[in-house]
Write a protein that holds these residues in place. Structure first.
Motif, PDB file in Angstrom:
ATOM      1  N   TYR A   1       7.139  25.683 -76.924  1.00  0.00           N
ATOM      2  CA  TYR A   1       6.889  24.587 -77.861  1.00  0.00           C
ATOM      3  C   TYR A   1       6.850  25.175 -79.267  1.00  0.00           C
ATOM      4  O   TYR A   1       5.809  25.618 -79.757  1.00  0.00           O
ATOM      5  CB  TYR A   1       5.584  23.874 -77.500  1.00  0.00           C
TER       6      TYR A   1
ATOM      7  N   ASN B   1       6.971  23.918 -82.065  1.00  0.00           N
ATOM      8  CA  ASN B   1       6.059  23.252 -82.995  1.00  0.00           C
ATOM      9  C   ASN B   1       4.758  24.036 -83.139  1.00  0.00           C
ATOM     10  O   ASN B   1       4.229  24.205 -84.240  1.00  0.00           O
ATOM     11  CB  ASN B   1       5.751  21.836 -82.501  1.00  0.00           C
TER      12      ASN B   1
ATOM     13  N   GLU C   1       5.455  27.216 -85.157  1.00  0.00           N
ATOM     14  CA  GLU C   1       5.697  26.865 -86.559  1.00  0.00           C
ATOM     15  C   GLU C   1       4.384  26.620 -87.298  1.00  0.00           C
ATOM     16  O   GLU C   1       4.198  27.059 -88.442  1.00  0.00           O
ATOM     17  CB  GLU C   1       6.597  25.622 -86.613  1.00  0.00           C
ATOM     18  N   LEU C   2       3.452  25.929 -86.629  1.00  0.00           N
ATOM     19  CA  LEU C   2       2.163  25.662 -87.253  1.00  0.00           C
ATOM     20  C   LEU C   2       1.366  26.946 -87.477  1.00  0.00           C
ATOM     21  O   LEU C   2       0.711  27.112 -88.507  1.00  0.00           O
ATOM     22  CB  LEU C   2       1.362  24.684 -86.393  1.00  0.00           C
TER      23      LEU C   2
ATOM     24  N   ASP D   1       9.151  17.756 -76.988  1.00  0.00           N
ATOM     25  CA  ASP D   1       9.096  18.859 -77.969  1.00  0.00           C
ATOM     26  C   ASP D   1       9.086  20.230 -77.301  1.00  0.00           C
ATOM     27  O   ASP D   1       8.636  21.218 -77.889  1.00  0.00           O
ATOM     28  CB  ASP D   1       7.872  18.723 -78.887  1.00  0.00           C
TER      29      ASP D   1
ATOM     30  N   SER E   1       2.574  21.367 -76.979  1.00  0.00           N
ATOM     31  CA  SER E   1       2.331  20.872 -78.333  1.00  0.00           C
ATOM     32  C   SER E   1       3.346  19.798 -78.684  1.00  0.00           C
ATOM     33  O   SER E   1       4.546  19.974 -78.458  1.00  0.00           O
ATOM     34  CB  SER E   1       2.429  22.036 -79.330  1.00  0.00           C
ATOM     35  N   ASN E   2       2.868  18.684 -79.212  1.00  0.00           N
ATOM     36  CA  ASN E   2       3.735  17.591 -79.658  1.00  0.00           C
ATOM     37  C   ASN E   2       3.628  17.386 -81.154  1.00  0.00           C
ATOM     38  O   ASN E   2       2.552  17.519 -81.739  1.00  0.00           O
ATOM     39  CB  ASN E   2       3.353  16.269 -78.975  1.00  0.00           C
ATOM     40  N   LYS E   3       4.769  17.047 -81.766  1.00  0.00           N
ATOM     41  CA  LYS E   3       4.772  16.611 -83.152  1.00  0.00           C
ATOM     42  C   LYS E   3       4.324  15.147 -83.226  1.00  0.00           C
ATOM     43  O   LYS E   3       4.209  14.473 -82.192  1.00  0.00           O
ATOM     44  CB  LYS E   3       6.166  16.737 -83.762  1.00  0.00           C
TER      45      LYS E   3
ATOM     46  N   GLY F   1       5.890  15.379 -88.097  1.00  0.00           N
ATOM     47  CA  GLY F   1       4.940  16.314 -88.681  1.00  0.00           C
ATOM     48  C   GLY F   1       3.962  16.809 -87.648  1.00  0.00           C
ATOM     49  O   GLY F   1       4.093  16.523 -86.459  1.00  0.00           O
ATOM     50  N   PRO F   2       2.951  17.560 -88.080  1.00  0.00           N
ATOM     51  CA  PRO F   2       1.947  18.058 -87.128  1.00  0.00           C
ATOM     52  C   PRO F   2       1.174  16.916 -86.488  1.00  0.00           C
ATOM     53  O   PRO F   2       1.087  15.817 -87.031  1.00  0.00           O
ATOM     54  CB  PRO F   2       1.038  18.930 -88.001  1.00  0.00           C
ATOM     55  N   GLY F   3       0.615  17.189 -85.311  1.00  0.00           N
ATOM     56  CA  GLY F   3      -0.085  16.155 -84.570  1.00  0.00           C
ATOM     57  C   GLY F   3      -1.408  15.753 -85.190  1.00  0.00           C
ATOM     58  O   GLY F   3      -1.836  16.284 -86.211  1.00  0.00           O
TER      59      GLY F   3
END
Length: 335
Positions: free
Chosen positions: A86, A88, A91-92, A236, A266-268, A272-274
């Motif tokens: 994931y 995402n 990236e975070l 994602d 993890s989902n967007k 954008g971030p969750g």
């Protein structure tokens, strides 16, 4: 088919479990342990399937199934490698510390090889010598178990080697990670023993929820009795399990019983971030992720890592609200 390992010796006692997780039957006449079943999967899986179907139909009474008596399906394994499917989440992590993410992260999965000799039982405490400075965190993930995988397998063929699916709490010590990574040699002390769900299931058991190497259902985490996350494990996911297995087997074969993890689910949200569950989002599968978002939005995190006495539960429910893999329940305690 659903399988579990009761606590017994080092490698557990193999049982088949009814679809509703209420009954079990010992499988010792077929295979004493899950590892021995995996070593001879083509021959033994049909026999285990037949035993489980007889249990489901009530042709054999079996015994009541108690998840508290279970070890992880493989109490120890020859190989445990955890990916980061994931992106995402990755990236975070990098954005929170002001680092750009290499473009290759979208095409070449991250993976580390973890310790596999001392897995925790799904209801066993996570024992730590201290909490301050360790940054104790849970990571709710999906994992698969393979049969023998040849070196250089393609992602498409790798999917055929997935024999069982389960959940995992990949415990992480966030406070120890930076210094370990700074040495340029990867995780070790920051990745203590993981725990897996009481039950593992065949991909066929998951029906239409299992598609192209992804499990399309929400993965629920509860921290101290409150829902912390419910992201959909099939959304994602940049790399499916076939790609993760092929990555692990690029330069070496994998032996039967190899476990490959998905990384933190993890989902967007709207690109954008969750958002936290209480704010209408699907929440998170680890504390680090909400801390990253807090850092991005306000300059510093406000959510604490886990302390002694904190409780984490991880579970996946089907469309009828029934548990598929059983429930991981762990408390952080001092050793």
């Amino acid at each position: 088919m659903k399988l579990a390992s009761l606590k017994h010796g080092r490698d557990g006692k193999l049982v088949v479990v009814s679809d509703d997780l209420t009954r079990m039957a010992e499988a010792g006449e077929i295979a004493a342990t899950l590892q021995s079943a995996l070593d001879n999967w083509a021959e033994l899986a049909p026999k285990l399937e037949s035993l489980q179907q007889r249990l489901n139909r009530g042709e054999i009474e079996g015994e009541a199934f108690d998840q508290a008596l279970c070890h992880s399906p493989l109490p120890r394994a020859y190989h445990w490698a955890d990916g980061s499917a994931y992106v995402n989440h990755v990236e975070l992590v990098r954005k929170a510390r002001g680092a750009e993410m290499p473009e290759s992260f979208w095409t070449d999965p991250l993976m580390y090889q973890g310790g596999s000799d001392t897995f925790l039982a799904p209801r066993e405490p996570v024992r730590m010598p201290q909490s301050e400075g360790f940054g104790i965190d849970f990571e709710a993930e999906i994992a698969v178990i393979t049969d023998d995988v040849p070196m250089g397998v393609s992602p498409e063929d790798a999917l055929k080697h997935i024999k069982l699916v389960m959940l995992v709490n990949d415990v992480s010590l966030r406070g120890l990670i930076p210094n370990e990574l700074a040495k340029g040699f990867g995780f070790y002390q920051s990745k203590p023993s993981s725990a897996f769900s009481p039950v593992c299931v065949t991909p066929e058991q998951l029906g239409s929820h299992w598609q192209a190497g992804k499990l399309h259902l929400p993965l629920v985490s509860e921290l101290n009795g409150e829902k912390f996350g419910e992201p959909n494990a099939g959304v994602d996911m940049t790399f499916h399990f076939g790609q993760l297995i092929a990555h692990a087997a690029k330069t070496r074969p994998l032996g039967a019983g190899a476990i490959i993890g998905s990384g933190t689910v993890s989902n967007k949200l709207d690109g954008g971030p969750g958002k936290p569950v209480k704010e209408g989002g699907v929440g998170y599968s680890c504390i680090a992720e909400i801390r990253m978002i807090e850092t991005i939005e306000s300059g510093k995190p406000s959510t604490s890592f886990m302390q002694f006495g904190d409780r984490i539960a991880i579970e996946m429910l089907d469309e009828n609200g029934e548990s598929i893999f059983g429930r991981i329940e762990q408390t952080i305690t001092q050793c």
